[in-house]
Design a protein around this motif. Structure first.
Motif, PDB file in Angstrom:
ATOM      1  N   HIS A  12       0.814  -1.220   0.000  1.00  0.00           N
ATOM      2  CA  HIS A  12       0.000   0.000   0.000  1.00  0.00           C
ATOM      3  C   HIS A  12       0.849   1.272   0.000  1.00  0.00           C
ATOM      4  N   PHE A 133      -6.334   8.479   1.529  1.00  0.00           N
ATOM      5  CA  PHE A 133      -7.204   8.931   2.629  1.00  0.00           C
ATOM      6  C   PHE A 133      -7.047  10.432   2.815  1.00  0.00           C
ATOM      7  N   ARG A 172       5.945   4.082   1.901  1.00  0.00           N
ATOM      8  CA  ARG A 172       6.537   4.963   2.919  1.00  0.00           C
ATOM      9  C   ARG A 172       7.199   4.150   4.023  1.00  0.00           C
ATOM     10  N   ARG A 174       8.002   3.264   7.784  1.00  0.00           N
ATOM     11  CA  ARG A 174       7.276   3.396   9.052  1.00  0.00           C
ATOM     12  C   ARG A 174       8.263   3.366  10.224  1.00  0.00           C
ATOM     13  N   LEU A 175       7.777   3.713  11.382  1.00  0.00           N
ATOM     14  CA  LEU A 175       8.590   3.636  12.599  1.00  0.00           C
ATOM     15  C   LEU A 175       8.975   2.179  12.853  1.00  0.00           C
ATOM     16  N   TYR A 198      12.639   7.717  16.472  1.00  0.00           N
ATOM     17  CA  TYR A 198      12.415   8.712  15.418  1.00  0.00           C
ATOM     18  C   TYR A 198      13.670   9.031  14.594  1.00  0.00           C
ATOM     19  N   ARG A 201      13.483   8.405  10.786  1.00  0.00           N
ATOM     20  CA  ARG A 201      12.501   9.322  10.214  1.00  0.00           C
ATOM     21  C   ARG A 201      13.055  10.740  10.106  1.00  0.00           C
ATOM     22  N   TYR A 231       6.484  19.449  11.711  1.00  0.00           N
ATOM     23  CA  TYR A 231       5.178  18.901  12.090  1.00  0.00           C
ATOM     24  C   TYR A 231       4.316  19.932  12.814  1.00  0.00           C
ATOM     25  N   LYS A 235       2.819  21.889   9.513  1.00  0.00           N
ATOM     26  CA  LYS A 235       1.757  20.976   9.077  1.00  0.00           C
ATOM     27  C   LYS A 235       0.589  20.896  10.056  1.00  0.00           C
ATOM     28  N   TYR A 236       0.892  20.784  11.335  1.00  0.00           N
ATOM     29  CA  TYR A 236      -0.172  20.570  12.325  1.00  0.00           C
ATOM     30  C   TYR A 236      -0.001  21.551  13.479  1.00  0.00           C
TER      31      TYR A 236
ATOM     32  N   SER B  39      -2.558   3.225   6.007  1.00  0.00           N
ATOM     33  CA  SER B  39      -2.520   4.684   5.900  1.00  0.00           C
ATOM     34  C   SER B  39      -2.515   5.275   7.297  1.00  0.00           C
ATOM     35  N   SER B  40      -1.806   6.386   7.432  1.00  0.00           N
ATOM     36  CA  SER B  40      -1.705   7.037   8.737  1.00  0.00           C
ATOM     37  C   SER B  40      -1.610   8.534   8.505  1.00  0.00           C
ATOM     38  N   SER B  41      -2.410   9.287   9.219  1.00  0.00           N
ATOM     39  CA  SER B  41      -2.473  10.731   9.018  1.00  0.00           C
ATOM     40  C   SER B  41      -1.080  11.348   9.179  1.00  0.00           C
ATOM     41  N   GLY B  42      -0.590  11.993   8.123  1.00  0.00           N
ATOM     42  CA  GLY B  42       0.740  12.616   8.157  1.00  0.00           C
ATOM     43  C   GLY B  42       1.854  11.630   8.452  1.00  0.00           C
ATOM     44  N   ASN B  43       1.580  10.331   8.240  1.00  0.00           N
ATOM     45  CA  ASN B  43       2.535   9.266   8.579  1.00  0.00           C
ATOM     46  C   ASN B  43       2.975   9.370  10.043  1.00  0.00           C
ATOM     47  N   MET B  44       2.099   9.893  10.909  1.00  0.00           N
ATOM     48  CA  MET B  44       2.474  10.065  12.317  1.00  0.00           C
ATOM     49  C   MET B  44       2.366   8.769  13.117  1.00  0.00           C
ATOM     50  N   GLN B  45       1.600   7.801  12.593  1.00  0.00           N
ATOM     51  CA  GLN B  45       1.420   6.526  13.305  1.00  0.00           C
ATOM     52  C   GLN B  45       1.093   6.764  14.783  1.00  0.00           C
ATOM     53  N   TYR B  47      -0.513   5.646  17.173  1.00  0.00           N
ATOM     54  CA  TYR B  47      -1.160   4.522  17.864  1.00  0.00           C
ATOM     55  C   TYR B  47      -0.093   3.672  18.531  1.00  0.00           C
ATOM     56  N   MET B  87       4.687  10.726  20.233  1.00  0.00           N
ATOM     57  CA  MET B  87       4.944  11.856  19.323  1.00  0.00           C
ATOM     58  C   MET B  87       5.204  13.143  20.115  1.00  0.00           C
ATOM     59  N   ILE B 108      -7.862  11.695  15.095  1.00  0.00           N
ATOM     60  CA  ILE B 108      -6.819  11.285  14.135  1.00  0.00           C
ATOM     61  C   ILE B 108      -6.184   9.980  14.608  1.00  0.00           C
TER      62      ILE B 108
END
Lengths: 261, 261
Positions: A12, A133, A172, A174-175, A198, A201, A231, A235-236, B39-45, B47, B87, B108
């Motif tokens: 994906h 998404f 992409r 991932r962590l 991190y 990343r 971030y 972005k946020y 998929s993850s919002s802003g690739n922030m993962q 969770y 995060m 999110i």
């Protein structure tokens, strides 16, 4: 382990560029029908799936999705809504006691909708389609819900663009798993662990931001010197998130999901 | 359409009876690693995934999951948490402006967690494991979060039992697709449409409730005469949902997800 499900999920990536090629209703319906076999709280299926192809309507939605190009460029927009409207109508017709006009119901419905959305995404990808998404679906639910005629007890939660990919981006990074998984109970992080989790990343992110001219310029403009600042300065921002939070909570009240007395 | 992804998703059913057979950490980690490509919002993962095998701990969680037998009978319990703790620690260490202590951030994170959970479920099923989602994870998040040591900015959202199936239930019937999908915009339902959408479910449901002695007894006790009444007089009362709603919203405040000023 290796099988087609592992391969599908592992491959994906979000698609933001699409071919000018329609997606047939037949394909969409076959995907949706199968996606609906997702787990659902009490088998209530407290969600609705809105399939938007009409260009005029997508043009109206474009600014509401903060001008993400996929809203116009992909042939289809799918919006998954938390929906207790249908169920409540059925309950009322059967003269049963009413419920589902509270926050717990919204969360049950939004989890149901998200599970179906993920099934839908994987099925679409398995037949050569691509998706992206859009978090704006919820951040701006109150405006999107109005354009999509959502009645009380219906709230847009997740959504994505859908179409045939016209790009082949890499998966992409991932962590590391060790940063996300916990044995038995939650194990809180030491500063050293946070640094390690991190590290890759940061390196990859800063490389990208120094190589792409627009991103470099944006960092300079906002005086961001590291990825964490990108971030939360760019972005946020806290300010934008507070606005979205207030909008969503107000909309939940308006949509009859906040009756707790 | 037919492929392995369609077959996998179409064959999902919740498993409530499990063999007395361990699930290796290696399998769990391979599944989790692949599931994280959701998929993850802003690739922030945003969770965390908590893997609970310890029997003492599952005994503590059993009443908090309202005594669902799977908590004790399945060898593993997986809890997916909305998590901005990790995060935020990273943001703080990098002296970036803080964020993610508001409701939008919770949503999110809870969407991210749910997407990963669905990937995890499908991957597990693809290697012969079974799962059963438990809505109690969120309904009782404040007590489950305490037992699992969730710090501020971490909230359990979805969870399931995991193990090798010791039963082979049929796939549950879903509502007709036409009752769930909408073309272009939301098309609200007429009373006739509502009747049609739920007709098959009513017939099957009432058949089941009249054939299984315990269910029949329960209906009589609550004076439920149709399936809608079973839903809102017995299974999902307004009173219980108001309590869960209040508990979840209070817990979101306590967990630092409600700062909007």
């Amino acid at each position: 382990m290796q099988n087609k499900i592992f391969e599908g999920i592992a491959s994906h990536r979000s698609i933001r560029k699409y071919k000018d090629q329609e997606v047939s209703d037949d394909i969409i319906h076959q995907i949706a029908e199968t996606a609906m076999n997702a787990s659902s709280s009490g088998n209530m299926q407290s969600y609705s799936i809105i399939v938007t192809k009409d260009k005029k309507l997508r043009k109206k939605l474009y600014p509401l999705h903060f001008k993400q190009s996929m809203v116009l460029d992909a042939p289809v927009l799918i919006t998954f809504c938390a929906d207790f409207n249908r169920m409540r109508k059925w309950v009322r017709q059967n003269r049963a006691p009413m419920n589902f006009d509270n926050y717990m119901s919204f969360m049950i419905a939004s989890i149901d909708a998200t599970l179906v959305a993920q099934n839908f995404a994987l099925l679409a990808e398995s037949v050569g389609l691509g998706i992206c998404f859009m978090g704006t679906t919820l951040a701006n639910a109150h405006e999107i819900g109005r354009v999509l005629n959502c009645p009380a007890n219906v709230v847009p939660v997740v959504g994505f663009s859908l179409g045939y990919p016209d790009e082949a981006p890499e998966v992409r990074k991932r962590l590391p798993l060790s940063g996300v998984i916990h044995q038995e109970k939650y194990q809180d992080y030491t500063p050293e662990q946070v640094g390690e989790i991190y590290q890759e990343r940061e390196t990859l992110g800063m490389k990208r931001y120094s190589e792409v001219p627009e991103l470099k310029k944006m960092m300079k403009k906002h005086r961001a010197t590291n990825l964490a600042e990108v971030y939360t300065k760019v972005k946020y921002t806290r300010e934008s998130h507070i606005t979205y939070s207030q909008n969503v909570l107000t909309y939940l009240s308006e949509q009859n999901f906040m009756n707790h007395s």
